[in-house]
Design a protein around this motif. Structure first.
Motif, PDB file in Angstrom:
ATOM      1  N   LEU A  82       0.816  -1.227   0.000  1.00  9.33           N
ATOM      2  CA  LEU A  82       0.000   0.000   0.000  1.00  9.33           C
ATOM      3  C   LEU A  82       0.849   1.276   0.000  1.00  9.33           C
ATOM      4  O   LEU A  82       0.412   2.308  -0.482  1.00  9.33           O
ATOM      5  CB  LEU A  82      -0.961   0.016   1.177  1.00  9.33           C
ATOM      6  CG  LEU A  82      -2.402  -0.415   0.898  1.00  9.33           C
ATOM      7  CD1 LEU A  82      -3.248  -0.300   2.161  1.00  9.33           C
ATOM      8  CD2 LEU A  82      -3.060   0.390  -0.212  1.00  9.33           C
ATOM      9  N   ASP A  83       2.071   1.198   0.561  1.00 12.31           N
ATOM     10  CA  ASP A  83       2.996   2.349   0.478  1.00 12.31           C
ATOM     11  C   ASP A  83       3.232   2.681  -0.994  1.00 12.31           C
ATOM     12  O   ASP A  83       3.206   3.839  -1.414  1.00 12.31           O
ATOM     13  CB  ASP A  83       4.375   1.978   1.050  1.00 12.31           C
ATOM     14  CG  ASP A  83       4.439   2.031   2.567  1.00 12.31           C
ATOM     15  OD1 ASP A  83       3.768   2.867   3.164  1.00 12.31           O
ATOM     16  OD2 ASP A  83       5.190   1.217   3.139  1.00 12.31           O
ATOM     17  N   VAL A  84       3.484   1.620  -1.760  1.00 12.13           N
ATOM     18  CA  VAL A  84       3.832   1.793  -3.167  1.00 12.13           C
ATOM     19  C   VAL A  84       2.598   2.262  -3.953  1.00 12.13           C
ATOM     20  O   VAL A  84       2.679   3.187  -4.771  1.00 12.13           O
ATOM     21  CB  VAL A  84       4.385   0.461  -3.744  1.00 12.13           C
ATOM     22  CG1 VAL A  84       4.699   0.574  -5.218  1.00 12.13           C
ATOM     23  CG2 VAL A  84       5.622   0.037  -2.959  1.00 12.13           C
ATOM     24  N   SER A 105       9.060  12.543  -2.087  1.00 16.50           N
ATOM     25  CA  SER A 105       8.239  11.515  -1.450  1.00 16.50           C
ATOM     26  C   SER A 105       9.105  10.610  -0.586  1.00 16.50           C
ATOM     27  O   SER A 105      10.259  10.338  -0.928  1.00 16.50           O
ATOM     28  CB  SER A 105       7.536  10.668  -2.517  1.00 16.50           C
ATOM     29  OG  SER A 105       7.056   9.469  -1.947  1.00 16.50           O
ATOM     30  N   GLU A 106       8.515  10.148   0.506  1.00 12.64           N
ATOM     31  CA  GLU A 106       9.227   9.205   1.362  1.00 12.64           C
ATOM     32  C   GLU A 106       9.680   7.977   0.565  1.00 12.64           C
ATOM     33  O   GLU A 106      10.715   7.384   0.854  1.00 12.64           O
ATOM     34  CB  GLU A 106       8.312   8.740   2.509  1.00 12.64           C
ATOM     35  CG  GLU A 106       9.014   7.754   3.430  1.00 12.64           C
ATOM     36  CD  GLU A 106       8.120   7.096   4.458  1.00 12.64           C
ATOM     37  OE1 GLU A 106       6.902   7.284   4.425  1.00 12.64           O
ATOM     38  OE2 GLU A 106       8.647   6.380   5.303  1.00 12.64           O
ATOM     39  N   GLU A 107       8.883   7.612  -0.417  1.00 10.65           N
ATOM     40  CA  GLU A 107       9.156   6.373  -1.151  1.00 10.65           C
ATOM     41  C   GLU A 107      10.083   6.553  -2.346  1.00 10.65           C
ATOM     42  O   GLU A 107      10.307   5.613  -3.103  1.00 10.65           O
ATOM     43  CB  GLU A 107       7.829   5.736  -1.604  1.00 10.65           C
ATOM     44  CG  GLU A 107       6.812   5.504  -0.490  1.00 10.65           C
ATOM     45  CD  GLU A 107       7.350   4.663   0.668  1.00 10.65           C
ATOM     46  OE1 GLU A 107       8.291   3.871   0.450  1.00 10.65           O
ATOM     47  OE2 GLU A 107       6.860   4.825   1.799  1.00 10.65           O
ATOM     48  N   GLU A 108      10.582   7.762  -2.558  1.00 12.59           N
ATOM     49  CA  GLU A 108      11.444   8.020  -3.722  1.00 12.59           C
ATOM     50  C   GLU A 108      12.790   8.559  -3.258  1.00 12.59           C
ATOM     51  O   GLU A 108      12.850   9.505  -2.478  1.00 12.59           O
ATOM     52  CB  GLU A 108      10.796   9.067  -4.646  1.00 12.59           C
ATOM     53  CG  GLU A 108       9.408   8.710  -5.129  1.00 12.59           C
ATOM     54  CD  GLU A 108       9.406   7.675  -6.235  1.00 12.59           C
ATOM     55  OE1 GLU A 108      10.454   7.492  -6.884  1.00 12.59           O
ATOM     56  OE2 GLU A 108       8.344   7.050  -6.444  1.00 12.59           O
ATOM     57  N   ILE A 125       5.677  14.712   0.386  1.00  8.03           N
ATOM     58  CA  ILE A 125       4.579  13.833   0.810  1.00  8.03           C
ATOM     59  C   ILE A 125       5.057  12.515   1.446  1.00  8.03           C
ATOM     60  O   ILE A 125       6.041  11.916   1.001  1.00  8.03           O
ATOM     61  CB  ILE A 125       3.636  13.562  -0.390  1.00  8.03           C
ATOM     62  CG1 ILE A 125       2.353  12.867   0.064  1.00  8.03           C
ATOM     63  CG2 ILE A 125       4.313  12.762  -1.493  1.00  8.03           C
ATOM     64  CD1 ILE A 125       1.208  12.976  -0.934  1.00  8.03           C
ATOM     65  N   ASP A 126       4.368  12.137   2.496  1.00 13.77           N
ATOM     66  CA  ASP A 126       4.469  10.777   3.038  1.00 13.77           C
ATOM     67  C   ASP A 126       3.162  10.119   2.586  1.00 13.77           C
ATOM     68  O   ASP A 126       2.111  10.338   3.190  1.00 13.77           O
ATOM     69  CB  ASP A 126       4.565  10.836   4.567  1.00 13.77           C
ATOM     70  CG  ASP A 126       4.589   9.449   5.195  1.00 13.77           C
ATOM     71  OD1 ASP A 126       4.437   8.456   4.463  1.00 13.77           O
ATOM     72  OD2 ASP A 126       4.760   9.369   6.422  1.00 13.77           O
ATOM     73  N   PRO A 127       3.208   9.346   1.487  1.00 14.52           N
ATOM     74  CA  PRO A 127       1.955   8.858   0.892  1.00 14.52           C
ATOM     75  C   PRO A 127       1.156   7.982   1.846  1.00 14.52           C
ATOM     76  O   PRO A 127      -0.066   8.056   1.873  1.00 14.52           O
ATOM     77  CB  PRO A 127       2.424   8.039  -0.313  1.00 14.52           C
ATOM     78  CG  PRO A 127       3.842   8.437  -0.561  1.00 14.52           C
ATOM     79  CD  PRO A 127       4.398   8.899   0.741  1.00 14.52           C
ATOM     80  N   LEU A 128       1.866   7.167   2.618  1.00 13.44           N
ATOM     81  CA  LEU A 128       1.165   6.342   3.605  1.00 13.44           C
ATOM     82  C   LEU A 128       1.985   6.326   4.886  1.00 13.44           C
ATOM     83  O   LEU A 128       3.125   5.868   4.889  1.00 13.44           O
ATOM     84  CB  LEU A 128       0.982   4.926   3.071  1.00 13.44           C
ATOM     85  CG  LEU A 128      -0.264   4.269   3.615  1.00 13.44           C
ATOM     86  CD1 LEU A 128      -1.515   4.958   3.093  1.00 13.44           C
ATOM     87  CD2 LEU A 128      -0.311   2.825   3.213  1.00 13.44           C
ATOM     88  N   ASP A 129       1.395   6.886   5.915  1.00 13.34           N
ATOM     89  CA  ASP A 129       2.081   6.967   7.206  1.00 13.34           C
ATOM     90  C   ASP A 129       1.515   5.910   8.146  1.00 13.34           C
ATOM     91  O   ASP A 129       0.302   5.709   8.196  1.00 13.34           O
ATOM     92  CB  ASP A 129       1.875   8.370   7.785  1.00 13.34           C
ATOM     93  CG  ASP A 129       2.382   8.463   9.199  1.00 13.34           C
ATOM     94  OD1 ASP A 129       3.606   8.361   9.392  1.00 13.34           O
ATOM     95  OD2 ASP A 129       1.555   8.598  10.116  1.00 13.34           O
ATOM     96  N   GLY A 130       2.415   5.275   8.879  1.00  8.58           N
ATOM     97  CA  GLY A 130       1.974   4.245   9.827  1.00  8.58           C
ATOM     98  C   GLY A 130       1.785   2.914   9.123  1.00  8.58           C
ATOM     99  O   GLY A 130       0.922   2.116   9.491  1.00  8.58           O
TER     100      GLY A 130
HETATM  101 MN    MN Z   1       5.127   6.411   4.914  1.00  7.33          MN
END
Ligand code: MN
Ligand code: AHG
Ligand code: MN
Length: 344
Positions: A82-84, A105-108, A125-130
Motif C-alpha cells: 500500500l505504500d507503493v 516523497s518518502e518512497e522516492e 509527501i508521506d503517501p502512507l504513514d503508519g
Molecule cells: Mn510512509
C-alpha cells in the motif's frame, strides 16, 4: 402569488450535509492575494487521490494489497504494497493536475521533476504513514506539505526550490484513514477538518477552525525505547506518570497527532540510540504537522528549535519531534533544559 424565503431545515426531517471541501476551498481562495486558483486546484487533486487511496485502504483485507512489497525504500525501511500504491496514486494525481513542478516523497530516493513548465508548487509527501499498521486494520494516514517554488516557473528545478524551511509552506495537511476518513489542512489561516461521506463520495466540513487545547493529559511516545532516551525525556515522561496522565500510542503519527490535536496532548519521538537524529522525517512528516499544530494554537519543536525554522539539508533528513498542546510542549522543554543544565 405568494413568495416565501427559503427556510433551511424547516421540516427537521433531513439533516443538512453541509459544506463540501470543494466549496470550502473555493470560498477561501480570496484569502490569497493574487490567487489564481492553482493552489485550490492542487488541494482538490490531493483530495481526489486520497479518495482512491481510501478505497484501496478499505479493501486491504480483501484484495491482495496487504503485506510487504518485497523491497526497501531509500531509508532502508521495508515497503508495504500500500505504500507503493499510495505513492503512485498521489504522484499520478499531482502530475496530471499541472500545478506542481516537483515532488519529494518518502518512497522516492530523488526529487521527482514533473517536467511541468507551468507548475508553481513543490509538494513533499508521506503517501502512507503508519504503514506497519496496514495489515492489522489500524488507522493510517497521508501527510503533505506544499511550497511555492523560488525560481521562475518553467526554469530548471534548483535546490533552493526544494530545500525550504517549514516557515515557507503555503499549505499543509493530512488525511487520516481511521474509523472515519478525514482530511485536515491549513493554508495559514487556521485549521479545518473534513469528514469523508462514503456514499456521497465527498469530504464535508465537520471540524471548522480547529483549536488545540492549550493543555492536555495525554502523552504519546513509544515507551519500548525508553532505555535509549536522554535523561530529560525520561524525566518528562516520569512527570506525566506522576500526574496520572494517559499513555496513548498508536504507532501511526497522523492518528496520534490527530487525537492529541482534538483532545489535548503531546506526541514525542525523541532521539534514540538507534535513531540519534530522531526517526521522523522533517520534510514530509514534521513540517506539515508543525504548521497545523501552530495554526491550531499548539507548538512543535525538535527539543531546542522550532521545527518550522529548521533549514533542511537533505531530502530524507530526520528530526526529533515534540508536538502538541502548547503548555505540555513547554513543560517538556523545561525538563530537557534542566537535564542539559545538570550536565554542564
Ligand atoms: Mn510512509
Ligand atoms: P511510515 O509508516 O511513514 O514510515 O511512518 C512510521 C512512523 C510514524 O507513523 C510512527 O509514529 C512511527 O513511525 C512509529 O515508530 P515506532 O514503531 O518506532 O514507534
Ligand atoms: Mn510516516
Amino acid at each position: 402569488m405568494k413568495i416565501l424565503p427559503y427556510q433551511p431545515n424547516q421540516s427537521g426531517l433531513a439533516y443538512s450535509v453541509g459544506t463540501t471541501l470543494d466549496r470550502f476551498i473555493k470560498s477561501k481562495q480570496s484569502d490569497f492575494p493574487f490567487a489564481s486558483g492553482e493552489l485550490s486546484q492542487l488541494l482538490r487533486d490531493i483530495a481526489l487521490a486520497s479518495k482512491i487511496v481510501n478505497r484501496e485502504t478499505n479493501r486491504a483485507g480483501l484484495s491482495n494489497i496487504g503485506g510487504a512489497f518485497g523491497q526497501t525504500n531509500v531509508q532502508g525501511e521495508e515497503q508495504q504494497k500500500l505504500d507503493v500504491i499510495a505513492n503512485i496514486r498521489f504522484i499520478r494525481a499531482l502530475s496530471k493536475g499541472g500545478e506542481v513542478c516537483a515532488i519529494v516523497s518518502e518512497e522516492e530516493d530523488a526529487v521527482i521533476d514533473l517536467q511541468n513548465k507551468s507548475g508553481k508548487y513543490v509538494v513533499a509527501i508521506d503517501p502512507l504513514d503508519g504503514s506497519s499498521n496496514i495489515d492489522v486494520n489500524i488507522s493510517i494516514g497521508t501527510i503533505f506539505s506544499i511550497y511555492r517554488r523560488k525560481t521562475p516557473v518553467g526554469s530548471p528545478i534548483l535546490e533552493e526550490d526544494i530545500m525550504q524551511p517549514g516557515t515557507e509552506q503555503v499549505a499543509s495537511g493530512y488525511i487520516l484513514y481511521g474509523s472515519s476518513t478525514m482530511l485536515v489542512y491549513t493554508t495559514g489561516f487556521g485549521v479545518n477538518g473534513f469528514t469523508y461521506e462514503q456514499s456521497l463520495g465527498d469530504f464535508f466540513l465537520s471540524h471548522p477552525s480547529i483549536q488545540a487545547p492549550e493543555n492536555g493529559s495525554i502523552y504519546s511516545i513509544n515507551e519500548g525505547t525508553q532505555n535509549e532516551w536522554e535523561n530529560g525525556v525520561r524525566a518528562y515522561v516520569d512527570s506525566c506518570k506522576n500526574k496520572n496522565y494517559s499513555a496513548r500510542y498508536i504507532g501511526s503519527l497522523v492518528a496520534d497527532f490527530h487525537r492529541n490535536l482534538l483532545k489535548g496532548g503531546i506526541y514525542i519521538y525523541p532521539a534514540t540510540k538507534k535513531n540519534p537524529h530522531g526517526k521522523l522525517r522533517l520534510m514530509y512528516e514534521a513540517n506539515a504537522l508543525a504548521f497545523i499544530a501552530e495554526q491550531a494554537g499548539g507548538t512543535a519543536t525538535d527539543g531546542s528549535k522550532r521545527i518550522l525554522e529548521i533549514q533542511p539539508k537533505s531530502l530524507h533528513q530526520r528530526t526529533p519531534l515534540f508536538i502538541g498542546s502548547k503548555k505540555m510542549v513547554k513543560d517538556a522543554l523545561s525538563y530537557f533544559q534542566k537535564s542539559a543544565a545538570s550536565l554542564l
